[in-house]
Design a protein around this motif. Structure first.
Motif, short mmCIF file in Angstrom:
data_model
loop_
_atom_site.label_atom_id
_atom_site.label_comp_id
_atom_site.label_asym_id
_atom_site.label_seq_id
_atom_site.Cartn_x
_atom_site.Cartn_y
_atom_site.Cartn_z
N PRO C 56 0.83 -1.21 0.00
CA PRO C 56 0.00 0.00 0.00
C PRO C 56 0.86 1.26 0.00
O PRO C 56 0.97 1.94 1.01
CB PRO C 56 -0.80 -0.12 1.28
N GLN C 57 1.46 1.55 -1.13
CA GLN C 57 2.40 2.67 -1.21
C GLN C 57 2.57 3.09 -2.65
O GLN C 57 2.08 2.44 -3.57
CB GLN C 57 3.75 2.23 -0.66
N VAL C 58 3.26 4.21 -2.87
CA VAL C 58 3.78 4.55 -4.18
C VAL C 58 5.29 4.66 -4.04
O VAL C 58 5.82 4.78 -2.93
CB VAL C 58 3.21 5.89 -4.71
N LEU C 59 5.99 4.58 -5.15
CA LEU C 59 7.44 4.77 -5.14
C LEU C 59 7.76 6.19 -5.59
O LEU C 59 7.04 6.78 -6.39
CB LEU C 59 8.12 3.77 -6.07
N PRO D 98 -2.81 -3.95 4.65
CA PRO D 98 -2.38 -3.40 3.37
C PRO D 98 -3.52 -3.29 2.36
O PRO D 98 -3.70 -2.23 1.76
CB PRO D 98 -1.33 -4.40 2.90
N GLN D 101 -5.91 -0.54 3.21
CA GLN D 101 -5.45 0.78 2.78
C GLN D 101 -5.93 1.08 1.35
O GLN D 101 -6.48 2.14 1.08
CB GLN D 101 -3.92 0.83 2.81
N GLY D 162 12.89 5.44 -2.11
CA GLY D 162 11.95 4.57 -1.43
C GLY D 162 10.51 4.91 -1.75
O GLY D 162 10.18 5.42 -2.82
N GLY D 163 9.63 4.65 -0.79
CA GLY D 163 8.22 4.79 -1.07
C GLY D 163 7.53 5.75 -0.12
O GLY D 163 8.09 6.20 0.86
N ILE D 164 6.30 6.08 -0.47
CA ILE D 164 5.43 6.82 0.44
C ILE D 164 4.32 5.86 0.80
O ILE D 164 3.48 5.51 -0.03
CB ILE D 164 4.86 8.09 -0.21
N VAL D 165 4.33 5.42 2.06
CA VAL D 165 3.46 4.34 2.50
C VAL D 165 2.16 4.89 3.06
O VAL D 165 2.15 5.91 3.74
CB VAL D 165 4.16 3.48 3.57
N GLY D 166 1.04 4.23 2.76
CA GLY D 166 -0.24 4.58 3.36
C GLY D 166 -1.01 5.59 2.54
O GLY D 166 -0.75 5.80 1.35
N GLY D 169 0.52 8.19 0.14
CA GLY D 169 0.95 7.68 -1.15
C GLY D 169 -0.22 7.25 -2.02
O GLY D 169 -0.31 7.60 -3.20
N LEU D 170 -1.16 6.52 -1.41
CA LEU D 170 -2.21 5.89 -2.22
C LEU D 170 -3.18 6.89 -2.84
O LEU D 170 -3.63 6.68 -3.97
CB LEU D 170 -2.97 4.87 -1.38
#
Lengths: 256, 256, 256, 256
Positions: C56-59, D98, D101, D162-166, D169-170
């Motif tokens: 559950p993320q974006v890069l 996950p 989310q 890296g990522g943006i989680v949650g 990001g979504l």
């Protein structure tokens, strides 16, 4: 297989019953209270609840007899001076998964809708993490009226103090959304054994709130055993500290 | 993709078969028994079961050949002196998720409903956590009749002793709710290797209970290998203790 | 939101294509091969796959640009001497949950059904856990024919050697059940960095198997970087050992 | 019980609103910004969102009053010089699982579809893991236009980082797929306390981007408290190091 399978054992009509949640949790405080009330007040089981969200196991009881993981609904008629009808939910487990918790509690409240529940009390323990003398009964509530009621019987309110996890929290939270209010009574308990002393504290506050009398002698017996376990736990705690201080890595094998 | 996909290989009619669960678990005790019975008693596979709740992988077998994660249903006709029909469930896995366990066991029992199963025996290991000489066969049952049967053949009952996790517990628990009773036979095993000695103990008790004869020579061969592994395991255990006592933090890298 | 959302970018017809899985995994070996093939062989993207079972993320990519977690389908027409049509699945992720893995792989195979896939190759890494010189390419297959093919090009078969976890295993396993066979090529890799050297080994074996030519110069560049990272990794490994041997509990804070 | 239950409190029409996500996350940076904007800019709550994917608990707030886990939608009309309509999502939690989310964010975007959202800004913290002076505001965006906008107000872009989680990001990732673009503003924060200083940085950049004015005095008060907590955290950090270096295994009991 549905999320919750409810088997009705007896069709029953009750008058605006109070719903009491007392499923296993920290220190088994709620469960001890429920088991004692069911025994002492001659509660009648009227429904059984199964769910694939319960732990995937059976328990081995007396003499090797297998028991399913289960929640059970009991009723008591005309309890105490106010002739109050009561529904108690007890059992040997709660849902294992977070969404299972929501779904099972939600489906149970839906099942109970025809009973027109008037109020909800949930019972549990609040972990202290260490041995404690004179455990208090703490409280929280879903409206001002119940906060006042708790204060009147000397229950100390928790304040800005984390969450109430599991059925004890969710029944109150989901109830609020349906306009049914109530409170949670939490006995302080170390949290790592079955704590009858903490349960007695919770039971006596509940009895005061609902104006009924109950013999706590058998709970006292269990409380006596609890106190012995408490002594052992303190010894174990000390042993752990001693071994940890012994200065070698031997204990590492017990991590994880 | 449904929770359980059952491929029927042969339409078969059986007379009130006994259902025997022997999926992989602690010490692979149940699986060893099933594999041996299937070989020695010429069991016929009649259905294959797949599920997205199984571990998301394939196994690499002999010479690089890939195998799916699978449960399999076998039948044996006219076993032993009582000409008893048998259904065995074996395979290389169990569901990974708690609710997957419930759903798969439940759907398998539904699939088996037309066979009118008479009784359920589930086979497994009970972990001792350490090497053990003369492993016992312990038992639990879902009604008094089966508790008596187990005692008659010298199976020691577990009592107030935790749970039976996974398929060995759930088939008995879900069966109870359908009015089908039975028992669980559990061989004591250290739990950290494939334990043919424990499996032999379980198999012999099952043969005594169901009144059939079975050659355990090949299991004896495997038991011999097991005993060698046991010796190695004890050595490994000792090595671990020695290294842990060596007084530096080197082993920490192996935690988790 | 469905388990798999597939956006078709181009309606395409292909002749009995070979399906190549090369999603991120151990050492990013498969992903490196896919990225290189897509670049060098001018593959065309024809479908995008999204799933709530992905992390559950974006890069965050180049210059702060956000990328969705995605799987992508590419095609190559008339590859190599046998004018073979190819479908490659690449992307930046795999499903996070075990049942998500099954469901996504299963739904992708269903989506590909109209293409009449002839064979499946899955590419990945097999972790050695420590630096390794001259990494081998290991193999496994879902029928005898592919085992023979692999052996002919010098791929060493894994034997009774655990599982192949994730998409590399499941596409082969689910394919078997549909009568589509194939093989998995796994490059040995330490597992803790992006390993172009291991990827080159896998790519060259695949090219030999499918009879096509490919320039690996750019992979060689990446392999050079990999070798430098390898040197660093060995240094890090040594540092870890030195610190662990330093004899105090300082490192404990880094566990978990 | 559906994955997302949305209770509409007020039917409202807005003109191409900007959607701002500010749910709890690292350092509670986004939540602090949302709470402050809602207070200072007189935002009006128009919908409540519940989900069984939220943590299975209630919170105990002031004086023992129970609060449900909840997300809330607020609107502000005619904000700033451009008379921009705004929708803010705030609350006390995010989904625990996950896929929860993905599903919750996706269902919220679907619910918001009739509003014709023009752009999305998501607010959060980026953990530094240690005390930090002069925390920066970092950014990422889902199209070039927003990357340029961020750079114009001096936001430093994260790159290959890296990522943006949650939810932060979504919402951007799911928005992209619907043709709605935007950016994420992330305040650097140690990550282990409620960080008002980091929140102020994020809020001021947002105000600059959207051309509105906001009094940050109350945030300054909270920032002051934050700085005191920061001092304590540095002390705690030092204590931990000292204890770890004390050379015995006493601390092991605190692992896990």
């Amino acid at each position: 297989m549905k999320a919750t399978e409810i088997t009705i054992l007896e069709e029953v009509e009750l008058e605006n019953p109070i719903f009491i949640e007392a499923l296993p949790g920290v220190g088994h405080v709620g469960k001890l209270v429920a088991d004692h009330m069911i025994d002492e007040l001659d509660a009648t089981k009227f429904a059984e609840i199964y769910s694939p969200t319960f732990p995937p196991q059976v328990l081995v009881g007396e003499d090797g007899m297998i028991e399913n993981m289960i929640n059970e609904l009991y009723y008591i008629r005309d309890l105490g001076e106010e002739n109050q009808d009561i529904i108690i939910i007890g059992g040997n487990t709660q849902s294992l998964s977070p969404d299972g918790q929501y779904i099972v509690c939600s489906e149970i409240l839906e099942f109970l809708e025809p009973f027109n529940i008037s109020r909800i009390f949930t019972l549990g323990g609040v972990p202290t993490g260490q041995p404690i003398e004179n455990p208090r009964v703490l409280g929280a509530a879903s409206d001002e009226a119940h906060i006042e009621l708790l204060k009147e019987v000397g229950v100390e309110m928790r304040s800005n103090d984390g969450g109430i996890v599991g059925a004890s929290g969710l029944f109150l939270g989901l109830g609020m959304r349906k306009g049914i209010y109530g409170a949670c009574l939490m006995g302080e308990t170390p949290g790592y054994f079955i704590d009858a002393e903490s349960a007695e504290g919770v039971l006596l506050k509940l009895a005061e709130l609902l104006n009924f009398e109950i013999n706590t002698e058998k709970l006292d017996e269990r409380a006596e055993q609890t106190r012995e376990m408490l002594a052992k736990a303190q010894q174990m705690e000390q042993d752990l500290i001693n071994r940890a201080n012994a200065g070698n890595a031997d204990d590492l094998r017990y991590i994880g």
